[in-house]
Scaffold this active site. Sequence first.
Site, short mmCIF file in Angstrom:
data_model
loop_
_atom_site.label_atom_id
_atom_site.label_comp_id
_atom_site.label_asym_id
_atom_site.label_seq_id
_atom_site.Cartn_x
_atom_site.Cartn_y
_atom_site.Cartn_z
N GLU A 189 0.81 -1.22 0.00
CA GLU A 189 0.00 0.00 0.00
C GLU A 189 0.85 1.27 0.00
OE1 GLU A 189 -4.02 -1.65 2.22
OE2 GLU A 189 -2.37 -0.88 3.46
N GLY A 223 -12.56 -3.45 1.62
CA GLY A 223 -13.58 -4.36 1.12
C GLY A 223 -14.85 -3.59 0.80
N MET A 252 -13.65 -8.78 6.83
CA MET A 252 -15.07 -9.03 6.65
C MET A 252 -15.31 -10.13 5.62
SD MET A 252 -16.30 -6.82 8.75
CE MET A 252 -18.00 -6.50 8.35
N MET A 288 -9.45 -1.62 8.14
CA MET A 288 -9.00 -1.90 9.50
C MET A 288 -8.18 -0.79 10.16
SD MET A 288 -8.08 -5.98 9.05
CE MET A 288 -7.66 -6.17 10.78
N GLU A 289 -8.10 0.39 9.55
CA GLU A 289 -7.28 1.45 10.15
C GLU A 289 -7.91 2.84 10.16
OE1 GLU A 289 -5.01 -1.88 8.85
OE2 GLU A 289 -5.81 -0.38 7.44
N ASP A 324 -11.42 -6.25 -2.68
CA ASP A 324 -12.39 -7.35 -2.61
C ASP A 324 -13.76 -6.76 -2.31
OD1 ASP A 324 -12.85 -7.85 0.63
OD2 ASP A 324 -10.87 -7.06 0.16
#
Length: 230
Positions: free
Chosen positions: A12, A78, A153, A174-175, A198
């Site tokens: 990333e 996601g 997820m 997640m951040e 995704d």
Amino acid sequence: MKIGIIGAMEPEVAILREQISNMETLSIAGCEFYRGELAGHDVILTRSGIGKVAASIATTILLDRYAPDCVINTGSAGGFDPELRVGDVVISDEVRHHDVNVTAFGYEPGQLPQQPAAFISDSKLIEVATQVMHQLPELQSRIGLICTGDQFMCDPDHIEQVRQTFPAMMAAEMEAAAIAQVCHQFKVPFVVIRSLSDIAGTESPSTFEEYLEVAAKNSSAMIVAMLKQL
């Protein structure tokens, strides 16, 4: 302008790091900071590590040590909106925690005590991102709600529960909410730019592995274009 950019994982941040000139590297508490020039700005690119605690640590160090004028969170996510596809870009207008629940004490779902229910992205950064959306028509981009939790997820029942609680949610990762919360407390403007690796569901793990580099490429392209407009 001094700009902080935060990504969780090596893929990333790698594309952006390759474009930084006169770069200096610093490692603190498991976080990597790459400072140099990118698109005419003084940029501090930060690799935080995965999850809300890691992101909070990295953001706090970034803001305390370097004092950037704003923060941009980059990376993958996601998809939750049924109209979105892998590779599309989501730009935050607000960010919330999806794995926080203290509603028993009168707070909204996702709201922590002494914190707002939603962390609002900076209007100027959203405006610049909107301009870039029109300049990069090959990237399908949307502006909306991004939610954060220390969970990948992929469980259908859990996904449905989160979807019902946050029906406007476009993407999960997640951040971002941790980064946004630290920025809120430091009073530093922020925005989140995430590309979908995704679509949330049972196929998410395999899709994530396959398309992470695509997501990193697209989010990085959006951010470089934004830097040229700032």
